[in-house]
Design a protein around this motif. Structure first.
Motif, PDB file in Angstrom:
ATOM      1  N   PRO A 123     -22.563  13.336  -9.874  1.00  0.00           N
ATOM      2  CA  PRO A 123     -23.687  13.298  -8.930  1.00  0.00           C
ATOM      3  C   PRO A 123     -23.331  12.683  -7.582  1.00  0.00           C
ATOM      4  O   PRO A 123     -23.879  13.043  -6.566  1.00  0.00           O
ATOM      5  N   ASP A 124     -22.420  11.719  -7.574  1.00  0.00           N
ATOM      6  CA  ASP A 124     -21.954  11.157  -6.301  1.00  0.00           C
ATOM      7  C   ASP A 124     -20.431  11.161  -6.334  1.00  0.00           C
ATOM      8  O   ASP A 124     -19.823  11.367  -7.360  1.00  0.00           O
ATOM      9  N   ASP A 125     -19.841  11.004  -5.191  1.00  0.00           N
ATOM     10  CA  ASP A 125     -18.375  11.070  -5.138  1.00  0.00           C
ATOM     11  C   ASP A 125     -17.838   9.798  -4.490  1.00  0.00           C
ATOM     12  O   ASP A 125     -17.046   9.857  -3.562  1.00  0.00           O
ATOM     13  N   GLU A 126     -18.310   8.657  -4.960  1.00  0.00           N
ATOM     14  CA  GLU A 126     -17.850   7.390  -4.429  1.00  0.00           C
ATOM     15  C   GLU A 126     -16.679   6.892  -5.258  1.00  0.00           C
ATOM     16  O   GLU A 126     -16.692   7.001  -6.488  1.00  0.00           O
ATOM     17  N   GLY A 127     -15.685   6.357  -4.575  1.00  0.00           N
ATOM     18  CA  GLY A 127     -14.548   5.855  -5.320  1.00  0.00           C
ATOM     19  C   GLY A 127     -13.600   5.050  -4.471  1.00  0.00           C
ATOM     20  O   GLY A 127     -13.710   5.004  -3.244  1.00  0.00           O
ATOM     21  N   PHE A 128     -12.687   4.402  -5.159  1.00  0.00           N
ATOM     22  CA  PHE A 128     -11.690   3.556  -4.520  1.00  0.00           C
ATOM     23  C   PHE A 128     -10.362   4.281  -4.421  1.00  0.00           C
ATOM     24  O   PHE A 128      -9.964   4.998  -5.334  1.00  0.00           O
ATOM     25  N   LEU A 129      -9.664   4.047  -3.329  1.00  0.00           N
ATOM     26  CA  LEU A 129      -8.293   4.504  -3.139  1.00  0.00           C
ATOM     27  C   LEU A 129      -7.406   3.280  -3.291  1.00  0.00           C
ATOM     28  O   LEU A 129      -7.660   2.237  -2.677  1.00  0.00           O
ATOM     29  N   PHE A 130      -6.397   3.405  -4.129  1.00  0.00           N
ATOM     30  CA  PHE A 130      -5.469   2.308  -4.403  1.00  0.00           C
ATOM     31  C   PHE A 130      -4.070   2.688  -3.898  1.00  0.00           C
ATOM     32  O   PHE A 130      -3.718   3.850  -3.874  1.00  0.00           O
ATOM     33  N   GLU A 131      -3.304   1.650  -3.568  1.00  0.00           N
ATOM     34  CA  GLU A 131      -1.906   1.868  -3.184  1.00  0.00           C
ATOM     35  C   GLU A 131      -1.061   0.741  -3.754  1.00  0.00           C
ATOM     36  O   GLU A 131      -1.482  -0.428  -3.785  1.00  0.00           O
ATOM     37  N   LYS A 132       0.113   1.111  -4.200  1.00  0.00           N
ATOM     38  CA  LYS A 132       1.102   0.131  -4.648  1.00  0.00           C
ATOM     39  C   LYS A 132       2.373   0.367  -3.873  1.00  0.00           C
ATOM     40  O   LYS A 132       2.938   1.465  -3.915  1.00  0.00           O
ATOM     41  N   VAL A 133       2.817  -0.647  -3.143  1.00  0.00           N
ATOM     42  CA  VAL A 133       4.071  -0.592  -2.412  1.00  0.00           C
ATOM     43  C   VAL A 133       5.146  -1.155  -3.334  1.00  0.00           C
ATOM     44  O   VAL A 133       5.022  -2.271  -3.826  1.00  0.00           O
ATOM     45  N   ILE A 134       6.170  -0.359  -3.561  1.00  0.00           N
ATOM     46  CA  ILE A 134       7.266  -0.779  -4.427  1.00  0.00           C
ATOM     47  C   ILE A 134       8.275  -1.552  -3.584  1.00  0.00           C
ATOM     48  O   ILE A 134       8.722  -1.101  -2.544  1.00  0.00           O
ATOM     49  N   GLN A 135       8.587  -2.732  -4.037  1.00  0.00           N
ATOM     50  CA  GLN A 135       9.485  -3.617  -3.280  1.00  0.00           C
ATOM     51  C   GLN A 135      10.942  -3.256  -3.483  1.00  0.00           C
ATOM     52  O   GLN A 135      11.398  -2.958  -4.492  1.00  0.00           O
TER      53      GLN A 135
END
Length: 173
Positions: free
Chosen positions: A161-173
């Motif tokens: 019904p809705d399209d709310e969400g989180f975008l995640f990022e992981k920077v590899i060291q």
């Protein structure tokens, strides 16, 4: 208590029907918890899954524990930039809470050691996923997408019904 090993294998073409069904079953649990029922059809739709699996650079992986299929993932690997995405990730219903998801994520990271960044997304209501990505796997939330701030790289679907969400990022060291 036995320690379960986790490994990865590229999903066989013959296995993709089961892979998709298990993924849809796993995803439906949170949707039913949030909305009380599934909207019309499975989540994600068969068309969205087929599109993800067939995308350029996409690899469908089976997650195995002691050689038994317990889940899967679809990753998109950019061999030029090494900025990769985790497009879909699931454990079969009944396999949660044993540390297998974290072991599977570590296996994915080990499989693609040239990765500079990983990105993924999850719906705002999926607290379990948010905890997993941030607290277990080391991702950071870099955006919250919603109707007034849509994700230009992840077009809205009609699945929820809705399209709310989180975008995640992981920077590899």
């Amino acid at each position: 208590m036995t320690i379960q090993t986790v490994s990865l294998a590229v999903a066989d073409q013959d296995d993709l029907l089961d892979f998709k069904k298990e993924l849809q079953e796993a995803f439906s649990v949170a949707v039913i918890d949030e909305y009380g029922a599934l909207p019309d059809g499975p989540i994600p739709s068969d068309e969205d899954l087929d599109s993800s699996i067939a995308a350029p650079g996409a690899v469908a992986l089976r997650i195995l524990s002691d050689d038994e299929k317990i889940g899967g993932a679809v990753v998109t690997i950019d061999e030029n930039t090494h900025h990769n995405t985790l497009d879909l990730f699931f454990l079969k219903v009944g396999e949660h809470g044993q540390g297998l998801g974290h072991k599977a994520w570590l296996a994915i990271e080990a499989r693609y050691p040239k990765t500079i960044t990983w990105r993924t997304h999850t719906p705002y209501f999926e607290k379990r996923n948010i905890h997993f990505y941030v607290n277990k796997c080391g991702f950071k939330i870099i955006a919250f997408h919603h109707a007034k701030y849509p994700d230009p790289h992840h077009p809205a679907s009609n699945d929820l019904p809705d399209d709310e969400g989180f975008l995640f990022e992981k920077v590899i060291q």
